[in-house]
Design a protein around this motif. Structure first.
Motif, PDB file in Angstrom:
ATOM      1  N   VAL A 153       0.850  -1.192   0.000  1.00 28.82           N
ATOM      2  CA  VAL A 153       0.000   0.000   0.000  1.00 28.82           C
ATOM      3  C   VAL A 153       0.885   1.241   0.000  1.00 28.82           C
ATOM      4  O   VAL A 153       1.673   1.457   0.924  1.00 28.82           O
ATOM      5  CB  VAL A 153      -0.928   0.010   1.228  1.00 28.82           C
ATOM      6  N   TYR A 154       0.745   2.059  -1.048  1.00 27.79           N
ATOM      7  CA  TYR A 154       1.580   3.251  -1.228  1.00 27.79           C
ATOM      8  C   TYR A 154       0.742   4.520  -1.150  1.00 27.79           C
ATOM      9  O   TYR A 154      -0.489   4.485  -1.293  1.00 27.79           O
ATOM     10  CB  TYR A 154       2.244   3.254  -2.615  1.00 27.79           C
ATOM     11  N   GLU A 155       1.445   5.632  -0.997  1.00 27.06           N
ATOM     12  CA  GLU A 155       0.787   6.916  -1.179  1.00 27.06           C
ATOM     13  C   GLU A 155       0.350   7.012  -2.641  1.00 27.06           C
ATOM     14  O   GLU A 155       0.992   6.469  -3.542  1.00 27.06           O
ATOM     15  CB  GLU A 155       1.740   8.072  -0.854  1.00 27.06           C
ATOM     16  N   PHE A 156      -0.754   7.689  -2.874  1.00 24.14           N
ATOM     17  CA  PHE A 156      -1.283   7.841  -4.226  1.00 24.14           C
ATOM     18  C   PHE A 156      -0.581   9.000  -4.920  1.00 24.14           C
ATOM     19  O   PHE A 156      -0.425  10.076  -4.355  1.00 24.14           O
ATOM     20  CB  PHE A 156      -2.791   8.103  -4.160  1.00 24.14           C
ATOM     21  N   MET A 157      -0.133   8.774  -6.142  1.00 25.78           N
ATOM     22  CA  MET A 157       0.549   9.801  -6.922  1.00 25.78           C
ATOM     23  C   MET A 157      -0.397  10.260  -8.037  1.00 25.78           C
ATOM     24  O   MET A 157      -0.563   9.569  -9.053  1.00 25.78           O
ATOM     25  CB  MET A 157       1.852   9.245  -7.499  1.00 25.78           C
ATOM     26  N   PRO A 158      -1.033  11.423  -7.864  1.00 24.31           N
ATOM     27  CA  PRO A 158      -2.140  11.846  -8.729  1.00 24.31           C
ATOM     28  C   PRO A 158      -1.812  11.955 -10.213  1.00 24.31           C
ATOM     29  O   PRO A 158      -2.672  11.722 -11.052  1.00 24.31           O
ATOM     30  CB  PRO A 158      -2.525  13.225  -8.167  1.00 24.31           C
ATOM     31  N   ARG A 159      -0.583  12.307 -10.560  1.00 22.79           N
ATOM     32  CA  ARG A 159      -0.276  12.530 -11.975  1.00 22.79           C
ATOM     33  C   ARG A 159       0.333  11.305 -12.663  1.00 22.79           C
ATOM     34  O   ARG A 159       0.782  11.383 -13.800  1.00 22.79           O
ATOM     35  CB  ARG A 159       0.637  13.751 -12.134  1.00 22.79           C
ATOM     36  N   GLY A 160       0.333  10.188 -11.973  1.00 27.05           N
ATOM     37  CA  GLY A 160       0.770   8.950 -12.619  1.00 27.05           C
ATOM     38  C   GLY A 160       2.249   8.922 -12.941  1.00 27.05           C
ATOM     39  O   GLY A 160       3.067   9.581 -12.292  1.00 27.05           O
ATOM     40  N   SER A 161       2.602   8.164 -13.964  1.00 29.04           N
ATOM     41  CA  SER A 161       4.015   7.950 -14.281  1.00 29.04           C
ATOM     42  C   SER A 161       4.528   8.931 -15.326  1.00 29.04           C
ATOM     43  O   SER A 161       3.760   9.467 -16.147  1.00 29.04           O
ATOM     44  CB  SER A 161       4.230   6.526 -14.797  1.00 29.04           C
ATOM     45  N   LEU A 162       5.825   9.146 -15.306  1.00 24.32           N
ATOM     46  CA  LEU A 162       6.477   9.965 -16.327  1.00 24.32           C
ATOM     47  C   LEU A 162       6.260   9.342 -17.703  1.00 24.32           C
ATOM     48  O   LEU A 162       6.096  10.061 -18.697  1.00 24.32           O
ATOM     49  CB  LEU A 162       7.976  10.077 -16.016  1.00 24.32           C
ATOM     50  N   GLU A 163       6.245   8.025 -17.772  1.00 22.38           N
ATOM     51  CA  GLU A 163       6.043   7.332 -19.041  1.00 22.38           C
ATOM     52  C   GLU A 163       4.753   7.788 -19.721  1.00 22.38           C
ATOM     53  O   GLU A 163       4.727   8.062 -20.922  1.00 22.38           O
ATOM     54  CB  GLU A 163       6.006   5.821 -18.810  1.00 22.38           C
ATOM     55  N   ASN A 164       3.678   7.882 -18.942  1.00 21.34           N
ATOM     56  CA  ASN A 164       2.403   8.298 -19.518  1.00 21.34           C
ATOM     57  C   ASN A 164       2.472   9.707 -20.098  1.00 21.34           C
ATOM     58  O   ASN A 164       1.946   9.975 -21.175  1.00 21.34           O
ATOM     59  CB  ASN A 164       1.302   8.219 -18.460  1.00 21.34           C
ATOM     60  N   HIS A 165       3.117  10.613 -19.372  1.00 18.17           N
ATOM     61  CA  HIS A 165       3.191  12.002 -19.820  1.00 18.17           C
ATOM     62  C   HIS A 165       4.075  12.167 -21.050  1.00 18.17           C
ATOM     63  O   HIS A 165       3.863  13.073 -21.855  1.00 18.17           O
ATOM     64  CB  HIS A 165       3.698  12.894 -18.681  1.00 18.17           C
ATOM     65  N   LEU A 166       5.060  11.309 -21.185  1.00 11.44           N
ATOM     66  CA  LEU A 166       5.961  11.421 -22.334  1.00 11.44           C
ATOM     67  C   LEU A 166       5.417  10.742 -23.580  1.00 11.44           C
ATOM     68  O   LEU A 166       5.573  11.248 -24.695  1.00 11.44           O
ATOM     69  CB  LEU A 166       7.328  10.806 -21.992  1.00 11.44           C
ATOM     70  N   PHE A 167       4.768   9.593 -23.398  1.00 10.16           N
ATOM     71  CA  PHE A 167       4.491   8.751 -24.551  1.00 10.16           C
ATOM     72  C   PHE A 167       3.019   8.491 -24.862  1.00 10.16           C
ATOM     73  O   PHE A 167       2.713   8.006 -25.940  1.00 10.16           O
ATOM     74  CB  PHE A 167       5.209   7.405 -24.383  1.00 10.16           C
ATOM     75  N   ARG A 168       2.127   8.798 -23.932  1.00 11.36           N
ATOM     76  CA  ARG A 168       0.712   8.549 -24.232  1.00 11.36           C
ATOM     77  C   ARG A 168       0.117   9.768 -24.910  1.00 11.36           C
ATOM     78  O   ARG A 168       0.118  10.867 -24.369  1.00 11.36           O
ATOM     79  CB  ARG A 168      -0.072   8.224 -22.961  1.00 11.36           C
ATOM     80  N   ARG A 169      -0.387   9.575 -26.110  1.00  9.33           N
ATOM     81  CA  ARG A 169      -0.959  10.680 -26.885  1.00  9.33           C
ATOM     82  C   ARG A 169      -2.463  10.757 -26.638  1.00  9.33           C
ATOM     83  O   ARG A 169      -3.276  10.361 -27.456  1.00  9.33           O
ATOM     84  CB  ARG A 169      -0.668  10.487 -28.379  1.00  9.33           C
ATOM     85  N   THR A 170      -2.845  11.251 -25.473  1.00  6.72           N
ATOM     86  CA  THR A 170      -4.258  11.442 -25.154  1.00  6.72           C
ATOM     87  C   THR A 170      -4.452  12.831 -24.589  1.00  6.72           C
ATOM     88  O   THR A 170      -3.493  13.481 -24.156  1.00  6.72           O
ATOM     89  CB  THR A 170      -4.751  10.410 -24.119  1.00  6.72           C
ATOM     90  N   SER A 171      -5.673  13.287 -24.570  1.00  9.71           N
ATOM     91  CA  SER A 171      -5.963  14.629 -24.063  1.00  9.71           C
ATOM     92  C   SER A 171      -5.720  14.719 -22.561  1.00  9.71           C
ATOM     93  O   SER A 171      -5.457  15.791 -22.026  1.00  9.71           O
ATOM     94  CB  SER A 171      -7.410  15.015 -24.373  1.00  9.71           C
ATOM     95  N   TYR A 172      -5.796  13.553 -21.858  1.00 15.30           N
ATOM     96  CA  TYR A 172      -5.597  13.576 -20.409  1.00 15.30           C
ATOM     97  C   TYR A 172      -4.150  13.868 -20.056  1.00 15.30           C
ATOM     98  O   TYR A 172      -3.866  14.566 -19.087  1.00 15.30           O
ATOM     99  CB  TYR A 172      -6.023  12.224 -19.809  1.00 15.30           C
ATOM    100  N   PHE A 173      -3.215  13.335 -20.840  1.00 14.03           N
ATOM    101  CA  PHE A 173      -1.791  13.547 -20.573  1.00 14.03           C
ATOM    102  C   PHE A 173      -1.241  14.588 -21.543  1.00 14.03           C
ATOM    103  O   PHE A 173      -0.958  14.280 -22.700  1.00 14.03           O
ATOM    104  CB  PHE A 173      -1.011  12.235 -20.708  1.00 14.03           C
ATOM    105  N   GLN A 174      -1.128  15.809 -21.074  1.00  5.31           N
ATOM    106  CA  GLN A 174      -0.581  16.879 -21.905  1.00  5.31           C
ATOM    107  C   GLN A 174       0.942  16.787 -21.923  1.00  5.31           C
ATOM    108  O   GLN A 174       1.561  16.393 -20.931  1.00  5.31           O
ATOM    109  CB  GLN A 174      -1.023  18.243 -21.363  1.00  5.31           C
TER     110      GLN A 174
END
Length: 394
Positions: A153-174
């Motif tokens: 059980v970890y603390e929740f990290m609201p913005r997710g992983s760096l991988e998502n922000h760099l490589f996921r091409r969706t409107s949620y991850f700018q």
């Protein structure tokens, strides 16, 4: 996370953000010796010693089942070799399950009994994160060990992983701006520098974009310590171990010999920094022929001051000066040196990134100053022209 063997390569379990090739196999690690943040040497410990001295909250499986709404699919935050990570809610004081949207948000990682990682990796995370505390390491709140159920059980990290922000091409991850990328790089570097420090003496061994998590303010925290190892002892230069980690990020000398050092982590940092600068994955078979391997493709450009800007991510164009880009790419080159002894230590990497962050602030001030000057000039010119006469009333 993955396991790795002698040198077999396989595709890891599917992730929500796409699969990544990994080295696999079972590392014959024991519950290795640990040092606390006070640099107190500890002898190799048994499972019970690790669990008893971890200062972590012990959760019941039922509490975590309720907290995650019975591990509902729409609660899944991510998925890897270990299993799925679920979003949940617990009471801040009692740590009992709370109603969704109330109390404290958590991330519960549940061990997949059929996965490629198992109890040893689960115990390794507790061994390290139960004793290591740093602003750039994710906080482990507690664990569950109940019959066949094993969860962390970890603390929740609201913005997710760096991988998502760099490589996921969706409107949620700018796309991350240059300044945010440098902030994340600095935070991650500080986390590694702490692990390599005399207080911890830990080799992380699985540094990659998916293991760098971001909080609300884009502060980076390292997660997933199942492959971590104690650094060399008794004057030895390296730790000998089976090759484990993620393909593309593992240092070449470690892959070839199984000799693990802190400089192995530095190489992995260089890979991630290059991914952040270019916006490209280190291994991407969807790219044109000759561009599948980021490091091999980028090297000719990185070696030329005139061509280095050609590898930069087009999404952050105009957010940095050529000198800032050159300083960052030069750092990446140093970290990726084939000979480990030529790679900088992480404390040096932190120092360079701090300078880059300072220069980024200066650049923003210059841009704002130019904007004010242009606005003032425009207002002066506009005031120098007479106002048009009012149209006559018919």
């Amino acid at each position: 996370m993955g396991s790795c063997c002698s040198v077999r390569i396989r595709a890891d379990s599917p992730r929500r953000d796409g699969p990544s090739p990994r080295y696999v196999g079972i590392d014959g690690r024991d519950a290795s010796s640990r040092r606390s943040s006070f640099s107190v040497p500890l002898t190799p410990r048994s499972e019970s010693e690790i669990l008893d001295s971890s200062n972590l909250k012990i959760f019941s499986f039922n509490d975590l089942r309720i907290a995650t709404r019975n591990f509902r699919p729409d609660s899944v935050l991510g998925e890897g070799g270990f299993g799925c990570v679920f979003k949940g809610w617990i009471d801040e004081n009692t740590f009992k399950a709370a109603k969704p949207g109330t109390g404290m948000v958590i991330a519960a990682k549940r061990l997949n009994q059929e996965g490629f990682q198992g109890h040893k990796e689960w115990l390794t995370e507790i061994n390290y994160l139960g004793q290591l505390y740093h602003p750039n390491l994710v906080k482990l709140i507690g664990y569950c060990l109940e019959e066949e159920h094993r969860l962390l059980v970890y603390e929740f990290m609201p913005r997710g992983s760096l991988e998502n922000h760099l490589f996921r091409r969706t409107s949620y991850f700018q796309p991350l701006s240059w300044n945010l990328r440098m902030k994340v790089a600095l935070g991650a570097a500080k986390g590694l520098a702490y692990l390599h420090s005399p207080e911890a003496k830990v080799i992380y061994r699985d540094f990659k974009t998916s293991n760098i998590l971001l909080d609300t303010n884009y502060n980076a925290k390292l997660s997933d310590f199942g492959l971590a190892k104690d650094g060399p002892k008794d004057g030895k230069s390296h730790v000998s171990t089976r090759v484990m980690g993620t393909y593309g990020y593992a240092a070449p000398e470690y892959m070839a010999t199984g000799h693990l050092t802190a400089r192995s982590d530095v190489y992995s940092f260089g890979v991630v920094l290059l991914e952040m600068l270019t916006g490209r994955r280190v291994i991407d078979k969807n790219r044109p022929h000759g561009e599948h391997n980021l490091i091999e493709w980028a090297k000719p450009y990185l070696a030329s001051k005139r061509r280095v800007l050609q590898v930069m991510d087009a999404r952050i164009q105009g957010q940095y000066t050529p000198s800032m880009a050159l300083k960052a790419t030069t750092l990446a080159i140093k970290c990726l040196a084939t000979e480990p002894k030529y790679r900088p230590k992480m404390v040096e990497v932190v120092h360079i990134l701090e300078q880059l962050q300072d220069s980024g602030i200066v650049k923003n001030e210059e841009i704002e100053k130019q904007r004010r000057t242009i606005t003032k000039d425009y207002s002066r010119k506009a005031a120098s022209y007479p106002r048009p006469l009012a149209s006559p009333i018919a």
